[in-house]
Design a protein around this motif. Sequence first.
Motif, PDB file in Angstrom:
ATOM      1  N   ASN A 100      50.057  44.606 -56.397  1.00  0.00           N
ATOM      2  CA  ASN A 100      50.572  45.793 -57.082  1.00  0.00           C
ATOM      3  C   ASN A 100      49.968  47.032 -56.451  1.00  0.00           C
ATOM      4  O   ASN A 100      48.773  47.080 -56.187  1.00  0.00           O
ATOM      5  N   GLN A 101      50.824  48.016 -56.206  1.00  0.00           N
ATOM      6  CA  GLN A 101      50.378  49.247 -55.545  1.00  0.00           C
ATOM      7  C   GLN A 101      50.189  50.360 -56.561  1.00  0.00           C
ATOM      8  O   GLN A 101      50.933  50.423 -57.523  1.00  0.00           O
ATOM      9  N   PRO A 102      49.226  51.214 -56.410  1.00  0.00           N
ATOM     10  CA  PRO A 102      48.274  51.230 -55.303  1.00  0.00           C
ATOM     11  C   PRO A 102      47.264  50.094 -55.431  1.00  0.00           C
ATOM     12  O   PRO A 102      46.856  49.730 -56.539  1.00  0.00           O
ATOM     13  N   ALA A 103      46.894  49.538 -54.307  1.00  0.00           N
ATOM     14  CA  ALA A 103      45.971  48.399 -54.282  1.00  0.00           C
ATOM     15  C   ALA A 103      44.586  48.833 -54.753  1.00  0.00           C
ATOM     16  O   ALA A 103      44.090  49.891 -54.372  1.00  0.00           O
ATOM     17  N   LYS A 104      43.983  48.007 -55.567  1.00  0.00           N
ATOM     18  CA  LYS A 104      42.612  48.247 -56.019  1.00  0.00           C
ATOM     19  C   LYS A 104      41.648  47.782 -54.928  1.00  0.00           C
ATOM     20  O   LYS A 104      41.974  46.919 -54.122  1.00  0.00           O
ATOM     21  N   ASP A 105      40.438  48.336 -54.948  1.00  0.00           N
ATOM     22  CA  ASP A 105      39.437  47.979 -53.940  1.00  0.00           C
ATOM     23  C   ASP A 105      39.219  46.474 -53.877  1.00  0.00           C
ATOM     24  O   ASP A 105      39.167  45.893 -52.791  1.00  0.00           O
ATOM     25  N   ILE A 106      39.111  45.819 -55.010  1.00  0.00           N
ATOM     26  CA  ILE A 106      38.848  44.374 -55.025  1.00  0.00           C
ATOM     27  C   ILE A 106      40.023  43.597 -54.445  1.00  0.00           C
ATOM     28  O   ILE A 106      39.832  42.569 -53.790  1.00  0.00           O
ATOM     29  N   GLU A 107      41.237  44.077 -54.634  1.00  0.00           N
ATOM     30  CA  GLU A 107      42.416  43.417 -54.053  1.00  0.00           C
ATOM     31  C   GLU A 107      42.431  43.587 -52.535  1.00  0.00           C
ATOM     32  O   GLU A 107      42.769  42.643 -51.801  1.00  0.00           O
ATOM     33  N   ILE A 108      42.066  44.767 -52.073  1.00  0.00           N
ATOM     34  CA  ILE A 108      41.961  44.999 -50.631  1.00  0.00           C
ATOM     35  C   ILE A 108      40.884  44.085 -50.052  1.00  0.00           C
ATOM     36  O   ILE A 108      41.082  43.452 -49.018  1.00  0.00           O
ATOM     37  N   TRP A 109      39.770  43.986 -50.750  1.00  0.00           N
ATOM     38  CA  TRP A 109      38.659  43.131 -50.334  1.00  0.00           C
ATOM     39  C   TRP A 109      39.115  41.674 -50.207  1.00  0.00           C
ATOM     40  O   TRP A 109      38.863  41.014 -49.198  1.00  0.00           O
ATOM     41  N   GLN A 110      39.773  41.182 -51.247  1.00  0.00           N
ATOM     42  CA  GLN A 110      40.210  39.781 -51.253  1.00  0.00           C
ATOM     43  C   GLN A 110      41.236  39.508 -50.161  1.00  0.00           C
ATOM     44  O   GLN A 110      41.178  38.483 -49.478  1.00  0.00           O
ATOM     45  N   PHE A 111      42.185  40.424 -49.981  1.00  0.00           N
ATOM     46  CA  PHE A 111      43.185  40.244 -48.929  1.00  0.00           C
ATOM     47  C   PHE A 111      42.517  40.227 -47.562  1.00  0.00           C
ATOM     48  O   PHE A 111      42.834  39.386 -46.716  1.00  0.00           O
ATOM     49  N   ALA A 112      41.593  41.150 -47.329  1.00  0.00           N
ATOM     50  CA  ALA A 112      40.882  41.207 -46.044  1.00  0.00           C
ATOM     51  C   ALA A 112      40.116  39.914 -45.795  1.00  0.00           C
ATOM     52  O   ALA A 112      40.144  39.365 -44.690  1.00  0.00           O
ATOM     53  N   LYS A 113      39.457  39.411 -46.819  1.00  0.00           N
ATOM     54  CA  LYS A 113      38.678  38.178 -46.674  1.00  0.00           C
ATOM     55  C   LYS A 113      39.577  36.986 -46.365  1.00  0.00           C
ATOM     56  O   LYS A 113      39.309  36.205 -45.457  1.00  0.00           O
ATOM     57  N   GLN A 114      40.674  36.862 -47.088  1.00  0.00           N
ATOM     58  CA  GLN A 114      41.585  35.726 -46.910  1.00  0.00           C
ATOM     59  C   GLN A 114      42.342  35.769 -45.583  1.00  0.00           C
ATOM     60  O   GLN A 114      42.758  34.731 -45.081  1.00  0.00           O
ATOM     61  N   ASN A 115      42.507  36.961 -45.026  1.00  0.00           N
ATOM     62  CA  ASN A 115      43.333  37.110 -43.831  1.00  0.00           C
ATOM     63  C   ASN A 115      42.574  37.616 -42.609  1.00  0.00           C
ATOM     64  O   ASN A 115      43.179  38.055 -41.634  1.00  0.00           O
ATOM     65  N   ASN A 116      41.238  37.541 -42.677  1.00  0.00           N
ATOM     66  CA  ASN A 116      40.378  37.860 -41.533  1.00  0.00           C
ATOM     67  C   ASN A 116      40.555  39.289 -41.012  1.00  0.00           C
ATOM     68  O   ASN A 116      40.661  39.513 -39.808  1.00  0.00           O
ATOM     69  N   PHE A 117      40.582  40.247 -41.943  1.00  0.00           N
ATOM     70  CA  PHE A 117      40.639  41.658 -41.581  1.00  0.00           C
ATOM     71  C   PHE A 117      39.263  42.290 -41.738  1.00  0.00           C
ATOM     72  O   PHE A 117      38.449  41.833 -42.534  1.00  0.00           O
ATOM     73  N   THR A 118      39.035  43.362 -41.015  1.00  0.00           N
ATOM     74  CA  THR A 118      37.900  44.241 -41.218  1.00  0.00           C
ATOM     75  C   THR A 118      38.432  45.462 -41.953  1.00  0.00           C
ATOM     76  O   THR A 118      39.448  46.036 -41.563  1.00  0.00           O
ATOM     77  N   ILE A 119      37.755  45.861 -43.027  1.00  0.00           N
ATOM     78  CA  ILE A 119      38.206  46.997 -43.830  1.00  0.00           C
ATOM     79  C   ILE A 119      37.744  48.302 -43.197  1.00  0.00           C
ATOM     80  O   ILE A 119      36.580  48.447 -42.828  1.00  0.00           O
ATOM     81  N   LEU A 120      38.671  49.245 -43.088  1.00  0.00           N
ATOM     82  CA  LEU A 120      38.380  50.588 -42.589  1.00  0.00           C
ATOM     83  C   LEU A 120      38.583  51.554 -43.748  1.00  0.00           C
ATOM     84  O   LEU A 120      39.661  51.586 -44.354  1.00  0.00           O
ATOM     85  N   THR A 121      37.563  52.339 -44.072  1.00  0.00           N
ATOM     86  CA  THR A 121      37.609  53.166 -45.270  1.00  0.00           C
ATOM     87  C   THR A 121      36.762  54.416 -45.135  1.00  0.00           C
ATOM     88  O   THR A 121      35.921  54.517 -44.234  1.00  0.00           O
ATOM     89  N   HIS A 122      36.978  55.349 -46.045  1.00  0.00           N
ATOM     90  CA  HIS A 122      36.079  56.483 -46.250  1.00  0.00           C
ATOM     91  C   HIS A 122      35.225  56.226 -47.486  1.00  0.00           C
ATOM     92  O   HIS A 122      34.329  57.000 -47.793  1.00  0.00           O
ATOM     93  N   ASP A 123      35.528  55.171 -48.214  1.00  0.00           N
ATOM     94  CA  ASP A 123      35.030  54.907 -49.558  1.00  0.00           C
ATOM     95  C   ASP A 123      33.724  54.119 -49.561  1.00  0.00           C
ATOM     96  O   ASP A 123      33.681  52.979 -49.097  1.00  0.00           O
ATOM     97  N   ASP A 124      32.664  54.688 -50.133  1.00  0.00           N
ATOM     98  CA  ASP A 124      31.383  53.997 -50.234  1.00  0.00           C
ATOM     99  C   ASP A 124      31.422  52.805 -51.192  1.00  0.00           C
ATOM    100  O   ASP A 124      30.497  51.992 -51.195  1.00  0.00           O
ATOM    101  N   ASP A 125      32.476  52.703 -52.004  1.00  0.00           N
ATOM    102  CA  ASP A 125      32.582  51.559 -52.922  1.00  0.00           C
ATOM    103  C   ASP A 125      32.638  50.236 -52.163  1.00  0.00           C
ATOM    104  O   ASP A 125      32.184  49.210 -52.659  1.00  0.00           O
ATOM    105  N   PHE A 126      33.198  50.249 -50.965  1.00  0.00           N
ATOM    106  CA  PHE A 126      33.248  49.014 -50.182  1.00  0.00           C
ATOM    107  C   PHE A 126      31.868  48.607 -49.690  1.00  0.00           C
ATOM    108  O   PHE A 126      31.597  47.427 -49.521  1.00  0.00           O
ATOM    109  N   GLU A 127      31.000  49.570 -49.476  1.00  0.00           N
ATOM    110  CA  GLU A 127      29.616  49.250 -49.127  1.00  0.00           C
ATOM    111  C   GLU A 127      28.950  48.530 -50.299  1.00  0.00           C
ATOM    112  O   GLU A 127      28.227  47.546 -50.114  1.00  0.00           O
ATOM    113  N   LYS A 128      29.229  48.977 -51.508  1.00  0.00           N
ATOM    114  CA  LYS A 128      28.685  48.322 -52.702  1.00  0.00           C
ATOM    115  C   LYS A 128      29.230  46.909 -52.843  1.00  0.00           C
ATOM    116  O   LYS A 128      28.486  45.973 -53.160  1.00  0.00           O
ATOM    117  N   LEU A 129      30.522  46.737 -52.605  1.00  0.00           N
ATOM    118  CA  LEU A 129      31.105  45.388 -52.650  1.00  0.00           C
ATOM    119  C   LEU A 129      30.470  44.487 -51.600  1.00  0.00           C
ATOM    120  O   LEU A 129      30.208  43.313 -51.853  1.00  0.00           O
TER     121      LEU A 129
END
Length: 111
Positions: free
Chosen positions: A33-62
Amino acid sequence: MKLLLDANISWRIVKLIGNDFSDSLHSNVIPVNQPAKDIEIWQFAKQNNFTILTHDDDFEKLLLLKGAPPKVIILKTFNKNTKQIAELLISKKEIIESFISNNDLMILEIY
């Protein structure tokens, strides 16, 4: 090199970096569901071997909470437009490749 761009980065960058980062996607096209939540982006990246590119420090916390994968690249590029960010990424391509291939690294900050 598979980069997954967070919602806070323009989707237009995917086209601008396509020759250098051909397997990149923007989070607005992943099957959630859009807009994608941080945790959904995280899970998709993990399942599909992506590296996340962001301005958001929340991903550092994750990353600290959950560990890698996925790896996270945080852009510390204040006051740069879409074209300038794309040019910066392309100029840092070797550093990004090295970061992604190094299993000991989890986070990269680009200034």
